[in-house]
Design an enzyme around this catalytic site. Structure first.
Site, PDB file in Angstrom:
ATOM      1  N   ASP A 246       0.835  -1.190   0.000  1.00 51.12           N
ATOM      2  CA  ASP A 246       0.000   0.000   0.000  1.00 51.12           C
ATOM      3  C   ASP A 246       0.877   1.249   0.000  1.00 51.12           C
ATOM      4  O   ASP A 246       1.939   1.281   0.618  1.00 51.12           O
ATOM      5  CB  ASP A 246      -0.888  -0.029   1.244  1.00 51.12           C
ATOM      6  CG  ASP A 246      -2.008   0.982   1.186  1.00 51.12           C
ATOM      7  OD1 ASP A 246      -2.484   1.282   0.072  1.00 51.12           O
ATOM      8  OD2 ASP A 246      -2.431   1.468   2.249  1.00 51.12           O
ATOM      9  N   GLU A 293       0.839  -0.604  -5.067  1.00 52.42           N
ATOM     10  CA  GLU A 293      -0.319   0.291  -5.093  1.00 52.42           C
ATOM     11  C   GLU A 293       0.204   1.662  -5.521  1.00 52.42           C
ATOM     12  O   GLU A 293       0.786   2.399  -4.726  1.00 52.42           O
ATOM     13  CB  GLU A 293      -0.961   0.337  -3.709  1.00 52.42           C
ATOM     14  CG  GLU A 293      -2.273   1.121  -3.676  1.00 52.42           C
ATOM     15  CD  GLU A 293      -2.075   2.610  -3.464  1.00 52.42           C
ATOM     16  OE1 GLU A 293      -2.258   3.381  -4.447  1.00 52.42           O
ATOM     17  OE2 GLU A 293      -1.729   3.003  -2.348  1.00 52.42           O
ATOM     18  N   ASP A 346     -12.151   1.173  -1.391  1.00 52.04           N
ATOM     19  CA  ASP A 346     -12.384   2.591  -1.107  1.00 52.04           C
ATOM     20  C   ASP A 346     -13.322   3.254  -2.111  1.00 52.04           C
ATOM     21  O   ASP A 346     -13.629   4.442  -1.979  1.00 52.04           O
ATOM     22  CB  ASP A 346     -11.056   3.356  -1.101  1.00 52.04           C
ATOM     23  CG  ASP A 346     -10.257   3.134   0.177  1.00 52.04           C
ATOM     24  OD1 ASP A 346     -10.868   2.820   1.211  1.00 52.04           O
ATOM     25  OD2 ASP A 346      -9.017   3.256   0.131  1.00 52.04           O
TER      26      ASP A 346
END
Length: 460
Positions: A246, A293, A346
């Site tokens: 991430d 990511e 998200d």
């Protein structure tokens, strides 16, 4: 990484029908196998601090014991537990002591009595003796969830399904990781962060984003061979076959904000030795089974770092319809070196997203999709599967055609997040056949892989 095209699903285990790793986890794996889906992606499995967000944890190593099935103690294997204690993971002792002290004082660790805050060895030894029963129970739970997860992973792998995990790059300040590794973070003499994490002002936020995590002392980490990072990744690969890093851009440079600042505006970029870390990880994991990511504003330096290790990036189709020629998420800019999503945890669901668009924008979207004669979200799913991207991951809500009410998370809000669960009556009987046909059509089939896993599911 394996060059085979694959398709999968994004579903956190808390979204299983009972929200735990019981028989429904095995039934879900069977459903994935029947659907010819070869990847199960999920969010971090570490214990949420507030019991909700998987991205806010007090340990980068422990597992969330809330995922244990209700009857876990019935199947508890005492002999295996004793073997576990003979050679426990190196993080376990610090973790259970941290939990004891957290429950005792109900304050951040930096406000504990001096002997605990600064980890006096005699004080910690005395704590071990005083709270022996509670400590043993914490260790039992960590062993139990580890054992349960190993069974789930083994079953999935036997079915030809890879488990895809998530590594948040930053750590919560009030965590065992900071308490047990003080020298690895930028802290002052009072053990408070000198600088904290965030991102600078941009198109989405005039003030930037102030996340507030402490920053690593990358210089010291590099001096000891990134020992904490290597241990963290080694632990994660006990649970997963693939890992998403991430905020990957934070391995090239991070936005450091003075700890007393109330806005992210006052920060500055600070380069970090991400290449040296990835070199170390490549020595340990030559196949480099990592996904970067790389959403948001990404610099050429970040792209170069990703490409140096041939890592897959991310593409989200919901972001791909603004008409900009250089939009990396647009259908015409898809590349093989990526994981393509309709949306992520998200985002709104694809149906919810499409319904939120005005009619002219909906027309622009549909004009670019080849399967527009079918209802949303299937045109977007079809586009994701047909993409040249090596991996195609579809959130479970999209496979089920659900709307906004089933959204997993809305960034910047604190309510109605992380709680969605599906039920088996939500899953149409012929859905697996429909998915399998699409997967085969787009050459992402797993049918050539071993399908002879154990019939049924293990209980003990």
């Amino acid at each position: 990484m394996n060059q085979q095209r694959k398709a999968g699903v994004l579903l956190h285990p808390t979204s299983l029908p009972n929200g735990v790793l019981d028989q429904h986890a095995y039934k879900f794996i069977d459903w994935l196998s029947e659907s010819d889906l070869g990847i199960w992606q999920m969010l971090p499995l570490t214990p949420p601090v507030d019991g909700i967000s998987p991205y806010h944890s007090d340990s980068a190593f422990a597992l969330n014991t809330a995922l244990l099935p209700d009857d876990w103690q019935v199947h508890f294997d005492h002999k295996k537990f004793q073997q576990y204690l003979q050679n426990p993971p190196e993080w376990l002792e610090d973790y259970v002591l941290f939990q004891i002290l957290k429950n005792k004082y109900h304050t951040p660790w930096s406000k504990w009595p001096h002997e605990y805050c600064f980890r006096d060895s005699k004080a910690l030894l005395s704590l071990n003796m005083t709270f022996a029963a509670e400590i043993l129970q914490h260790k039992k739970q960590q062993f139990a969830i580890f054992d349960v997860w190993q069974k789930v992973k083994r079953y999935a792998n036997q079915k030809g399904i890879q488990l895809f995990g998530d590594i948040p790059i930053f750590i919560t300040y009030n965590s065992v990781d900071v308490w047990a590794n003080l020298s690895q973070f930028k802290l002052d003499q009072n053990l408070q962060p000198l600088v904290v994490t965030g991102v600078p002002p941009d198109y989405f936020s005039e003030e930037g984003q102030l996340w507030g995590n402490p920053h690593y002392d990358w210089g010291r980490m590099e001096e000891n061979g990134f020992r904490w990072w290597v241990s963290r990744i080694e632990e994660a690969f006990k649970y997963f076959d693939l890992l998403r890093i991430d905020h990957f851009r934070g391995l090239q440079a991070v936005w450091e904000i003075p700890a007393d600042s109330h806005t992210a505006r006052n920060g500055q970029w600070h380069k970090v030795p991400g290449s040296a870390l990835l070199d170390k990880l490549q020595q340990k994991f030559p196949e480099m089974p990592f996904i970067a990511e790389d959403l948001g504003f990404i610099t050429p330096e970040v792209v170069a770092l990703k490409n140096k290790y041939d890592l897959l990036g991310m593409s989200v189709l919901q972001f791909g319809f603004n008409g900009h020629a250089n939009n990396p998420h647009a259908l015409y800019n898809q590349s093989a070196n990526a994981v393509v999503y309709t949306g992520t945890h998200d985002n709104d669901t694809s149906l919810g997203w499409f319904n939120s668009l005005d009619e002219p924008t909906q027309k622009i979207v549909l004009d670019q999709l080849s399967a527009k004669e079918t209802p949303m979200p299937w045109p977007l799913i079809d586009a994701a599967l047909a993409s040249p991207a090596r991996l195609s991951i579809i959130p479970m809500q999209d496979w089920l055609g659900f709307g906004t009410s089933t959204r997993m998370n809305t960034p910047g809000t604190i309510s109605n997040n992380w709680s969605w669960r599906f039920q088996w009556h939500d899953v149409p009987e012929q859905l697996s056949n429909k998915i399998k046909a699409l997967v085969e059509k787009t050459q992402r089939s797993e049918s050539v892989m071993a399908n002879a896993g154990n019939e049924g599911f293990p209980h003990g």
